[in-house]
Motif scaffolding. Structure first.
Motif, PDB file in Angstrom:
ATOM      1  N   LYS A 130       0.906  -1.116  -0.079  1.00 37.88           N
ATOM      2  CA  LYS A 130       0.059   0.011   0.124  1.00 37.88           C
ATOM      3  C   LYS A 130       0.866   1.370   0.111  1.00 37.88           C
ATOM      4  O   LYS A 130       0.465   2.160  -0.593  1.00 37.88           O
ATOM      5  N   GLU A 131       2.130   1.175   0.516  1.00 35.89           N
ATOM      6  CA  GLU A 131       2.969   2.335   0.584  1.00 35.89           C
ATOM      7  C   GLU A 131       3.251   2.585  -0.775  1.00 35.89           C
ATOM      8  O   GLU A 131       3.629   3.822  -1.241  1.00 35.89           O
ATOM      9  N   GLN A 133       1.817   1.908  -3.661  1.00 28.83           N
ATOM     10  CA  GLN A 133       0.656   2.372  -4.391  1.00 28.83           C
ATOM     11  C   GLN A 133       0.472   3.780  -3.891  1.00 28.83           C
ATOM     12  O   GLN A 133       0.278   4.598  -4.883  1.00 28.83           O
ATOM     13  N   ALA A 134       0.518   4.135  -2.829  1.00 26.67           N
ATOM     14  CA  ALA A 134       0.323   5.641  -2.223  1.00 26.67           C
ATOM     15  C   ALA A 134       1.513   6.563  -2.973  1.00 26.67           C
ATOM     16  O   ALA A 134       1.026   7.533  -3.573  1.00 26.67           O
ATOM     17  N   TRP A 136       2.828   5.770  -5.946  1.00 29.00           N
ATOM     18  CA  TRP A 136       2.530   5.851  -7.388  1.00 29.00           C
ATOM     19  C   TRP A 136       1.395   7.164  -7.379  1.00 29.00           C
ATOM     20  O   TRP A 136       1.394   7.851  -8.443  1.00 29.00           O
ATOM     21  N   ASP A 137       0.428   7.100  -6.483  1.00 31.39           N
ATOM     22  CA  ASP A 137      -0.682   8.022  -6.792  1.00 31.39           C
ATOM     23  C   ASP A 137      -0.154   9.258  -6.463  1.00 31.39           C
ATOM     24  O   ASP A 137      -0.614  10.320  -7.135  1.00 31.39           O
ATOM     25  N   ARG A 138       0.609   9.606  -5.409  1.00 28.86           N
ATOM     26  CA  ARG A 138       1.429  10.798  -5.550  1.00 28.86           C
ATOM     27  C   ARG A 138       2.107  11.238  -6.749  1.00 28.86           C
ATOM     28  O   ARG A 138       1.901  12.653  -7.039  1.00 28.86           O
ATOM     29  N   ALA A 140       1.427  10.378  -9.873  1.00 28.24           N
ATOM     30  CA  ALA A 140       0.527  10.622 -10.860  1.00 28.24           C
ATOM     31  C   ALA A 140      -0.297  12.093 -10.556  1.00 28.24           C
ATOM     32  O   ALA A 140      -0.420  12.603 -11.762  1.00 28.24           O
ATOM     33  N   GLN A 141      -0.539  12.572  -9.275  1.00 27.91           N
ATOM     34  CA  GLN A 141      -1.045  13.674  -8.881  1.00 27.91           C
ATOM     35  C   GLN A 141      -0.192  14.762  -9.442  1.00 27.91           C
ATOM     36  O   GLN A 141      -0.312  15.763  -9.964  1.00 27.91           O
ATOM     37  N   ASP A 143       2.373  14.802 -11.393  1.00 24.89           N
ATOM     38  CA  ASP A 143       2.651  14.706 -12.830  1.00 24.89           C
ATOM     39  C   ASP A 143       1.665  15.307 -13.643  1.00 24.89           C
ATOM     40  O   ASP A 143       1.838  16.285 -14.654  1.00 24.89           O
ATOM     41  N   SER A 144       0.566  15.226 -13.099  1.00 16.51           N
ATOM     42  CA  SER A 144      -0.884  15.821 -13.737  1.00 16.51           C
ATOM     43  C   SER A 144      -0.756  17.366 -13.724  1.00 16.51           C
ATOM     44  O   SER A 144      -0.848  18.201 -14.524  1.00 16.51           O
TER      45      SER A 144
END
Length: 251
Positions: A130-131, A133-134, A136-138, A140-141, A143-144
């Motif tokens: 989960k760490e 994945q967290a 990767w989510d950060r 992605a945000q 990068d956007s």
């Protein structure tokens, strides 16, 4: 890494001698670090003075915070050296768009700072944690958000060169596009090709983007820059490469 600093310094000197005592700024800087860590300040200052006085070294932030050079800070030669580096920076950056440089520097720090955490998190928590994945989510945000900033610059001002936004800012334009979706990469790839012909972008960076677009379109890469990873084993492999025997010619 083995802390054999004197041997490292000796190897650098042997390499410089083999080239008629010539050496790149980066190699001379690293040689200076080896000499500083080995307790040989005269040789460390020799190399640092050369890159500052003859090669326009201007990275004040790096040289003043690099712990490899800490043993030199109390030497009376240190203030003079830093003065030369600061003067180089002021002269080189005189015509920079400083607000834009500051903006792109912050984008660079976020882009690369998050990616530098990948290995540590993966090693400590696992690829499927989960760490991870967290993180990767950060990314992605971030990068956007960064993509909005960079594409606005590209659309309004084109692919600016290091003479306007500095080396880091120039690299940031590429990095953000390199981390974008395929449609965005394809949109700005022609602009980057033109920028390379004008000296406003690096050919090596263009090769990375060319290869990534090819691979994402299911084609073979041309320059061998893209590495794949087996989802099951985690093993890395070279992504499909066009005519491997002549890849160095293309490079």
């Amino acid at each position: 890494e083995k802390k054999e600093f004197r041997e490292s310094a000796a190897r650098y000197s042997a390499a410089f001698q083999a080239l008629g005592w010539k050496g790149s700024s980066n190699d001379r800087y690293n040689a200076a670090c080896s000499y500083a860590l080995a307790g040989v300040p005269d040789s460390a200052f020799f190399h640092l003075d050369r890159i500052a006085s003859l090669m326009d070294y201007a990275n004040v932030q790096h040289i003043t915070t690099d712990v490899d050079l800490n043993t030199l800070h109390n030497d009376p030669r240190w203030p003079r050296l830093i003065g030369v580096v600061k003067a180089n920076k002021e002269r080189i950056e005189a015509d920079y768009d400083k607000p834009l440089v500051a903006l792109l520097d912050s984008v660079f720090d976020e882009d690369q700072g998050l990616r530098r955490q990948i290995e540590k998190v993966e090693t400590g928590s696992g690829r499927d944690s989960k760490e991870m994945q967290a993180l990767w989510d950060r990314m992605a945000q971030a990068d956007s958000t960064n993509l909005v900033i960079v594409t606005r610059i590209l659309d309004e001002r084109g692919w600016l060169g290091p003479d306007v936004i500095g080396q880091t800012g120039n690299s940031t334009l590429f990095l953000v596009i390199q981390h974008a979706d395929l449609a965005t990469q394809e949109k700005y790839l022609p602009m980057m090709r033109e920028a390379v012909t004008k000296g406003n972008a690096k050919g090596s960076s263009l090769a990375l983007l060319e290869d990534r677009v090819l691979i994402r379109n299911g084609k073979q890469q041309r320059y061998g820059s893209q590495i794949g990873r087996d989802p099951g084993t985690g093993a890395y492999f070279l992504s499909p490469l066009e005519d491997p025997d002549n890849v160095d010619v293309r490079r």
